[in-house]
Design an enzyme around this catalytic site. Structure first.
Site, mmCIF file in Angstrom:
data_model
loop_
_atom_site.group_PDB
_atom_site.id
_atom_site.type_symbol
_atom_site.label_atom_id
_atom_site.label_comp_id
_atom_site.label_asym_id
_atom_site.label_seq_id
_atom_site.Cartn_x
_atom_site.Cartn_y
_atom_site.Cartn_z
ATOM 1 N N GLY A 223 0.999 -1.251 -0.025
ATOM 2 C CA GLY A 223 0.122 0.151 0.075
ATOM 3 C C GLY A 223 0.827 1.197 -0.058
ATOM 4 N N ASP B 276 -5.632 9.414 12.394
ATOM 5 C CA ASP B 276 -6.065 9.071 11.154
ATOM 6 C C ASP B 276 -6.686 7.613 11.176
ATOM 7 O OD1 ASP B 276 -6.693 9.015 8.321
ATOM 8 O OD2 ASP B 276 -4.489 8.560 7.646
#
Ligand SMILES: *[C@@H]1O[C@H](CO)[C@@H](O)[C@H](O)[C@H]1NC(C)=O
Ligand SMILES: *[C@@H]1O[C@H](CO)[C@@H](O)[C@H](O)[C@H]1NC(C)=O
Ligand SMILES: *[C@@H]1O[C@H](CO)[C@@H](O)[C@H](O)[C@H]1NC(C)=O
Ligand SMILES: *[C@@H]1O[C@H](CO)[C@@H](O)[C@H](O)[C@H]1NC(C)=O
Ligand SMILES: *[C@@H]1O[C@H](CO)[C@@H](O)[C@H](O)[C@H]1NC(C)=O
Ligand SMILES: *[C@@H]1O[C@H](CO)[C@@H](O)[C@H](O)[C@H]1NC(C)=O
Ligand SMILES: *[C@@H]1O[C@H](CO)[C@@H](O)[C@H](O)[C@H]1NC(C)=O
Length: 802
Positions: free
Chosen positions: A517, A636
């Site tokens: 990712g 986050d």
């Protein structure tokens, strides 16, 4: 209207020293000197409030200092030679060669002022009424001032510039450099650190204003407020305010020996009874509020000594206690640790462990967060006790919520606090027989040699050394007695994170080939390392934006803060690389990808799985916010950052990175860290960023998990369904919650739970941060320990005040 005489009186009252007090010439001329002798010898400030000169310390030697001279305590606010007291007969001279010089009796130089070369020369010196000692040129330009070289204290009108710091004294009476620092860092952040005592280098931060890039000066103004300003003079952080006026009160702010920064006031018109009071006596405003739970990593033992634990007293001050079965090592210095009063458990592979001779004393709400070498879950308390009892290395077991840790000597960062939801089980010898050191006379010595030998071996110091060697030598062989529960590799648990070279990680990832990712600030690669248990797999996160000057130490500090987290719902950090330009973090590999990978896909998890995942995430976050060593705000939280381990338990990833990216936890990083839909409104307003931003994101995530859809979807049956958080509130108000889970049979048969979760989620996404519950509360609500009341409209509070 005041008549003229009254006005005059008023003026006299307001400015007494300038008009009525007899004026003393306090200019100190070149060549003037002071000598350290019996009585304190000093120069006074004009009004006599402050003195500058020699003060005799308890030990008999002298400190060159500035102190409050009109109060009984004669409190020292500055000193020149705190680490090197001088003997009687030492002299201080204002030399004609531009310097103030402190010499020991033989003439040996101990200390001198120094200032940038200038063609100005010192014309006189003076101790100002602010407590500032200055060397000035003929035109009164200040060439040197004690305010620029603070020790542990700042005074009203004093400013702490970038690059300056305060160092706590060692104890209340020993002024030499102690174990804590308050640094006004050149990056703009104001930070409290532990130091690697007795060296002054910093170890671990435990409080900060998070003002990187915009903090500029710490100001103690004449009204007694202490705040941090930006270069353009706007206040960016307030440390203290609403203090009594400085006309009537002496004030000082000091980083004390216990690591707490406190402001004190003292009435100028004091009675013999007066004393320094912490400002705002009602509410303690010490920074930090609870140092006991604040410091839990870095080197050293924490606030208290080793094997000791820290508690806040009724006066909100920390104090140290030895656990039962232990006693202070040095009664004159409580920071110097506790030692067991009993003979340690025999540690001999050939004979049985003396399990019958040991028992546990349990201390509620206590923990030593470091020093673990064994971690087990899920287990019960009896299992945990037994495991520790049968292990001669185990000094203390910590148990809580199905988790069990084994701790070894020396125990560090001990604390006891209502917030610590764990029980410490102290292993002590039953008859607590103290060390049987016979009081030997010379004759008896030979005969009892062998006995002494074995007794000494039994004493804790020797045992510790031998334990250590034993651990090294027999290491793994000793762990044959393997428990049936999951045991986490001790290597991963400790501070001793692996430091990898770039080459190693390059090889492990096959040249950074397989991406798992990538984000705005990092790319994650899959890698293989032989040293990792089970599958040998790791995830290597390559950070792009870590730009810091001299950040080696800091990088390591942040990384070790991440490494010290230890919770079953967090992804574990295994190691790091910090070589040249390269900053990488090595994590355990999560087999089952991220929550995003399967929450929004047809193969969505069952309702039951989802409720379990929610609980796991909430517990992980609650741990980051309240239980781990340094509070970590994730910033986050979103499905992409929740990973699933091989048993499909939720593991929070990417925490602690906000700090590593050097943005600290400030709004400047929204662009990078926050993700649309999960971002709390305070990021866009000028509100402080607190743990409540994570609660907000969690609320959004919770709704998504209830409904298995994204917060924002363009193609929905009705327009008002597009934004899940709005729609969910509407459904709740209209008592039509089943709309949210239309195609989910399992959830529809559990509407009570659905309603509870939706209510919790809506509490979490309240626009007003203070209305959102803490994550701890969320966990309690999820577990059913706390009732969930009906939440208000998330935006109601804001619209009513704007
Ligand atoms: C101290 O000396 C300076 C410079 O000579 C002078 O301007 C100032 O008035 C003096 N202060 C006092 C209190 O005499
Ligand atoms: C040094 O003296 C010269 C001439 O007297 C002057 O122009 C200059 O500004 C002075 N420098 C400083 C740093 O005061
Ligand atoms: C103060 O503490 C330091 C550090 O332990 C020690 O070296 C020093 O001797 C102490 N000074 C006095 C005056 O006790
Ligand atoms: C002053 O600086 C701060 C921080 O850099 C900034 O937030 C603020 O907007 C500035 N204020 C003014 C009036 O320029
Ligand atoms: C000191 O700071 C406080 C808070 O910002 C302010 O209200 C006060 O007016 C300031 N006092 C002075 C003398 O500057
Ligand atoms: C000193 O303090 C005691 C108790 O706090 C009080 O009763 C007494 O009146 C005080 N004395 C003076 C002179 O203020
Ligand atoms: C064990 O310790 C306690 C307190 O520490 C003490 O009162 C007791 O006498 C001790 N017992 C023995 C057998 O030494």
């Amino acid at each position: 209207m005041a008549s003229p005489p009254l006005l005059l009186l008023l003026l006299l009252f307001l400015f007494p020293s300038s008009t009525v007090a007899q004026k003393r010439n306090t200019n100190i001329t070149l060549g003037a000197s002071l000598t350290a002798h019996h009585a304190d010898s000093f120069w006074s400030s004009e009004s006599g409030h402050f003195a500058f000169g020699f003060r005799q310390s308890g030990g008999g030697d002298y400190l060159l200092a500035i102190w409050f001279n009109k109060i009984v305590e004669k409190t020292v606010v500055w000193s020149a030679n705190r680490n090197k007291l001088v003997p009687r007969g030492s002299t201080l001279v204002l030399t004609t060669r531009n310097q103030l010089v402190l010499n020991a009796p033989g003439g040996k130089l101990v200390w001198a002022t120094s200032f940038a070369a200038t063609n100005q020369s010192v014309s006189y010196a003076a101790l100002l009424d602010t407590g500032n000692f200055i060397l000035a040129a003929a035109d009164s330009e200040i060439l040197w001032q004690s305010f620029d070289y603070p020790t542990d204290t700042i005074l009203p009108s004093q400013i702490l510039n970038l690059g300056k710091n305060l160092v706590a004294p060692y104890t209340q009476t020993n002024y030499s450099n102690g174990r804590f620092q308050l640094a006004m860092q050149s990056d703009g952040n104001l930070v409290l650190y532990t130091t690697n005592f007795p060296v002054d280098s910093i170890s671990q931060s435990y409080w900060a204003t998070n003002t990187v890039n915009f903090g500029f000066q710490l100001v103690f103004n004449l009204s007694g407020s202490i705040y941090l300003i930006a270069e353009n003079k706007t206040i960016v952080a307030t440390l203290t305010s609403n203090n009594p006026p400085t006309q009537n009160f002496y004030q000082r702010a000091v980083l004390e020996h216990d690591g707490v920064f406190r402001q004190y006031v003292y009435p100028k018109m004091g009675t013999s009874n007066s004393s320094w009071r912490e400002a705002w006596s009602q509410v303690s405003r010490s920074i930090p509020l609870n140092i006991c739970t604040r410091i839990s990593n870095g080197m050293g033992s924490g606030v208290c000594g080793f094997n000791s634990y820290c508690q806040l007293g009724d006066d909100q001050r920390p104090f140290c206690t030895c656990p039962p079965g232990y006693t202070v090592f040095d009664p004159n210095d409580v920071t110097k640790s506790c030692k067991p009063t009993f003979v340690s458990q025999r540690c001999d592979a050939s004979s049985s462990p003396e399990t019958e001779n040991f028992e546990f004393f349990s201390l509620e709400n206590a923990d030593w967060p470091q020093a673990d070498y064994g971690y087990f879950q899920p287990v019960d308390e009896d299992w945990c006790r037994n495991e520790c009892l049968n292990d001669c290395f185990c000094a203390v077991a910590i148990f809580g919520d199905g988790e069990c840790w084994k701790k070894k000597f020396p125990l560090s960062f001990g604390r006891m606090d209502a917030d610590v939801n764990r029980r410490a089980l102290i292993k002590i010898r039953k008859d607590n027989s103290t060390l049987p050191f016979p009081n030997l006379d010379e004759k008896g010595r030979n005969k009892t040699k062998i006995i002494i030998g074995s007794v000494v071996l039994g004493s804790s110091l020797f045992l510790n050394i031998i334990f250590f060697l034993l651990t090294l030598f027999i290491g793994y062989r000793f762990s044959i007695r393997k428990p049936k529960v999951v045991q986490v590799d001790p290597l991963m648990l400790d501070v001793n994170l692996r430091a990898f070279s770039y080459e190693e990680l390059d090889k492990a990832t096959g040249g950074f080939r397989e991406q798992l990712g990538s984000g705005a600030f990092a790319t994650v690669y899959k890698g293989t390392l032989d040293s990792v248990k089970d599958n040998n797999l790791v995830a290597v996160k390559k950070l792009d934006n870590v730009v810091r000057e001299g950040g080696e130490q800091e990088f390591k500090a942040e990384v070790s803060a991440i490494a010290r987290t230890n919770h079953k719902n967090l992804v574990r950090l295994l190691g790091f690389c910090n070589q040249g330009e390269h900053r990488m973090l090595v994590y355990e590999f999560m087999e089952n990808g991220s929550l995003a990978d399967f929450l929004f896909r047809p193969s969505k998890p069952t309702w039951h799985q989802r409720t379990q995942l929610v609980l796991g995430i909430a517990r992980g976050l609650s741990y980051l916010h309240e239980e781990c060593n340094t509070q970590i705000i994730h910033c986050d939280i979103k499905p992409q950052n929740i990973l699933l381990d091989d048993s499909f338990d939720a593991r929070i990833a990417d925490f602690g990175l906000a700090k590593l990216l050097r943005k600290d936890q400030t709004r400047t990083m929204t662009a990078i860290r926050g993700t649309k839909g999960y971002v709390a409104p305070e990021w866009f307003r000028s509100l402080p960023i607190t743990v409540k931003v994570d609660v907000y994101s969690f609320g959004t995530l919770l709704l998504e998990m209830i409904c298995c859809r994204k917060n924002f979807e363009q193609e929905t049956e009705h327009e008002d369904e597009m934004i899940l958080s709005d729609w969910a509130y509407d459904c709740m108000k209209a008592r039509k919650l089943e709309m949210l889970i239309r195609n989910d049979e399992e959830a529809r048969s559990d509407m009570k739970k659905v309603e509870k979760l939706v209510k919790i989620a809506i509490w979490c996404i309240q626009e007003e941060p203070s209305l959102r519950p803490s994550m701890k509360k969320v966990v309690q609500m999820l577990e059913g320990a706390v009732e969930v009341s009906a939440p208000p409209d998330p935006s109601s509070f804001i619209s009513s005040i704007s």
